[in-house]
Design a protein around this motif. Sequence first.
Motif, PDB file in Angstrom:
ATOM      1  N   ASN A   1       0.864  -1.182   0.000  1.00  0.00           N
ATOM      2  CA  ASN A   1       0.000   0.000   0.000  1.00  0.00           C
ATOM      3  C   ASN A   1       0.896   1.226   0.000  1.00  0.00           C
ATOM      4  OD1 ASN A   1      -1.973   1.915   0.341  1.00  0.00           O
ATOM      5  ND2 ASN A   1      -2.939   0.945   2.101  1.00  0.00           N
ATOM      6  N   TRP A   2       1.005   1.885  -1.129  1.00  0.00           N
ATOM      7  CA  TRP A   2       1.990   2.957  -1.226  1.00  0.00           C
ATOM      8  C   TRP A   2       1.544   4.050  -2.204  1.00  0.00           C
ATOM      9  CZ3 TRP A   2       3.718   3.709  -6.186  1.00  0.00           C
ATOM     10  CH2 TRP A   2       3.541   2.633  -7.071  1.00  0.00           C
ATOM     11  N   ILE A   3       2.096   5.236  -1.979  1.00  0.00           N
ATOM     12  CA  ILE A   3       1.903   6.385  -2.874  1.00  0.00           C
ATOM     13  C   ILE A   3       3.230   7.129  -2.933  1.00  0.00           C
ATOM     14  CG2 ILE A   3       0.781   8.642  -3.121  1.00  0.00           C
ATOM     15  CD1 ILE A   3      -1.713   7.396  -1.869  1.00  0.00           C
ATOM     16  N   ILE A   4       3.610   7.568  -4.113  1.00  0.00           N
ATOM     17  CA  ILE A   4       4.843   8.343  -4.280  1.00  0.00           C
ATOM     18  C   ILE A   4       4.482   9.735  -4.787  1.00  0.00           C
ATOM     19  CG2 ILE A   4       7.036   8.530  -5.514  1.00  0.00           C
ATOM     20  CD1 ILE A   4       7.079   5.463  -5.673  1.00  0.00           C
ATOM     21  N   LEU A   5       4.866  10.744  -4.022  1.00  0.00           N
ATOM     22  CA  LEU A   5       4.623  12.139  -4.389  1.00  0.00           C
ATOM     23  C   LEU A   5       5.963  12.785  -4.738  1.00  0.00           C
ATOM     24  CD1 LEU A   5       2.157  13.088  -1.500  1.00  0.00           C
ATOM     25  CD2 LEU A   5       1.602  12.214  -3.790  1.00  0.00           C
ATOM     26  N   ARG A   6       5.997  13.499  -5.853  1.00  0.00           N
ATOM     27  CA  ARG A   6       7.249  14.076  -6.338  1.00  0.00           C
ATOM     28  C   ARG A   6       7.113  15.583  -6.532  1.00  0.00           C
ATOM     29  NH1 ARG A   6       8.578   9.243 -10.778  1.00  0.00           N
ATOM     30  NH2 ARG A   6       9.501   7.787  -9.263  1.00  0.00           N
ATOM     31  N   PRO A   7       7.372  16.363  -5.483  1.00  0.00           N
ATOM     32  CA  PRO A   7       7.260  17.826  -5.597  1.00  0.00           C
ATOM     33  C   PRO A   7       8.393  18.427  -6.425  1.00  0.00           C
ATOM     34  CG  PRO A   7       8.038  17.197  -3.416  1.00  0.00           C
ATOM     35  CD  PRO A   7       7.689  15.927  -4.120  1.00  0.00           C
TER      36      PRO A   7
ATOM     37  N   ILE B   1       1.668   7.488  -8.541  1.00  0.00           N
ATOM     38  CA  ILE B   1       2.941   8.220  -8.624  1.00  0.00           C
ATOM     39  C   ILE B   1       2.630   9.542  -9.302  1.00  0.00           C
ATOM     40  CG2 ILE B   1       5.293   8.262  -9.517  1.00  0.00           C
ATOM     41  CD1 ILE B   1       5.267   5.240  -9.583  1.00  0.00           C
ATOM     42  N   ALA B   2       2.853  10.655  -8.600  1.00  0.00           N
ATOM     43  CA  ALA B   2       2.418  11.939  -9.155  1.00  0.00           C
ATOM     44  C   ALA B   2       3.374  13.062  -8.776  1.00  0.00           C
ATOM     45  CB  ALA B   2       1.016  12.275  -8.657  1.00  0.00           C
ATOM     46  N   ASP B   3       3.623  13.932  -9.754  1.00  0.00           N
ATOM     47  CA  ASP B   3       4.347  15.172  -9.469  1.00  0.00           C
ATOM     48  C   ASP B   3       3.402  16.130  -8.759  1.00  0.00           C
ATOM     49  OD1 ASP B   3       6.558  14.172 -10.809  1.00  0.00           O
ATOM     50  OD2 ASP B   3       5.986  15.098 -12.718  1.00  0.00           O
ATOM     51  N   ILE B   4       3.937  16.841  -7.775  1.00  0.00           N
ATOM     52  CA  ILE B   4       3.158  17.857  -7.056  1.00  0.00           C
ATOM     53  C   ILE B   4       3.768  19.204  -7.422  1.00  0.00           C
ATOM     54  CG2 ILE B   4       2.271  18.596  -4.815  1.00  0.00           C
ATOM     55  CD1 ILE B   4       1.429  15.781  -5.629  1.00  0.00           C
TER      56      ILE B   4
END
Length: 441
Positions: free
Chosen positions: A150-156, A215-218
Amino acid sequence: MQVMHRKGIRVPKAIVLGGYGLIGLACMRALSRAGFEVSGVGRSMRSANAVDLSVEWIIRDIPTITVEEWSAILDGVDVIVNASGALQDGARDDLEAIHVTAVARLVEAAARLPVRIVQISAAGVSESASTAFFRTKARGDMILSSGAKNWIILRPTLVLSQEAYGGTALLRAASALPLIQPHVLASAQIQTVYVGDVAAAVVASAQGQIRSGTIADITEQDTHTFPDLLAKVRRWQGWSGPVASPTIPAALVSAVGKIADLLGHLGWRSPLRTTALKALADGIRGDPGAWAKAGGSSCRSLDDTLALLPATRQERLFSRAYVALPLAIGTLAIFWLLSGLITLIDPARAMSVLAERAVSSWVIAPTVLGGAVADILLGIGILWRPWSRHAALGMLGLSSAYLIGSLFAAPDLWADPLGPMVKVLPGMTLAALVWLMLEER
């Protein structure tokens, strides 16, 4: 860890790695406001206490935590937010350990537990990237995405905040230079994001509003050149326009980066290190489309972020102090090193100053030679980051001893036209300022 309940409703628990950092602290505050019971993980109790949050702190060096220890830490935890990280290898940082090894151990421990991992990565990470920072971040992301349930990757992108640290401090300092605005990295394309929008994305992820595997850019939508970004920050700070905008040659920028790298091995985390400069030169960009598709809220533009953070007198004082502090440290280091070395080059001349004033012979040699060695050690010590505050305090103490000793052994020096004793006082003031201004976060 025990699960708390409020009127029979289970309170979700979250742990934030790097909890007193720029992003981690914003996440802890946002999660607390959202109703989570929050704990922070970091290696400095002093830094943890400085943020003044009523939360539990786990004081550990994150890369040293074993799988078994993670299993115990994560017991009863619903969400773990990994906001820890380092820009470049140095005296206190190991990119492989913090970005890869620590993530692998965390994922292994979490695989047996019902916990969601929210990873704060960085826009532009890739295993073929030009810097070790992006490459190790990418490997950590891959370990998480392939091993966790269960994971989420945020890439600011470039994070702006009311706090000033790393890149945000560099922007403030470069924009606050008196009279000039350096024209540098003219082709660099930069996108920014408000730290509050990053924290909001973490809260949405922690609350289950974003599906696992995202997986998303912020980031904001707009892109800015680096000179335009500096100009906007300068206007936001309230400074008048620059008198000149000299172009800084790429060779000089590279040389500054190499010097900052050397200082990194002395424990200084300069935002001018080659990794940061390379990242800026390559551009810091992201695509907000994946975040919007996942159901996330759009991020503020640069103009909206700056409008949300009104510049104050404290802001302007910090920005110029950030430039002045390394100059003060360098000046003190050179002064004390030269003072000691000049004495050791010709100790007889230094001893004659005391001998001519009838100081006991058994006192002269230890005083002169011991003082010279102490001067050199203090000059070196202030350059080593873990010792810098202690060295500044030592400079104050030794200078005071010199002044007091001169009143008894050589009071006539106070009336000397060249003022050798009076000139000690500005040096003491500079050491006091360095001691007061040095802090981690």
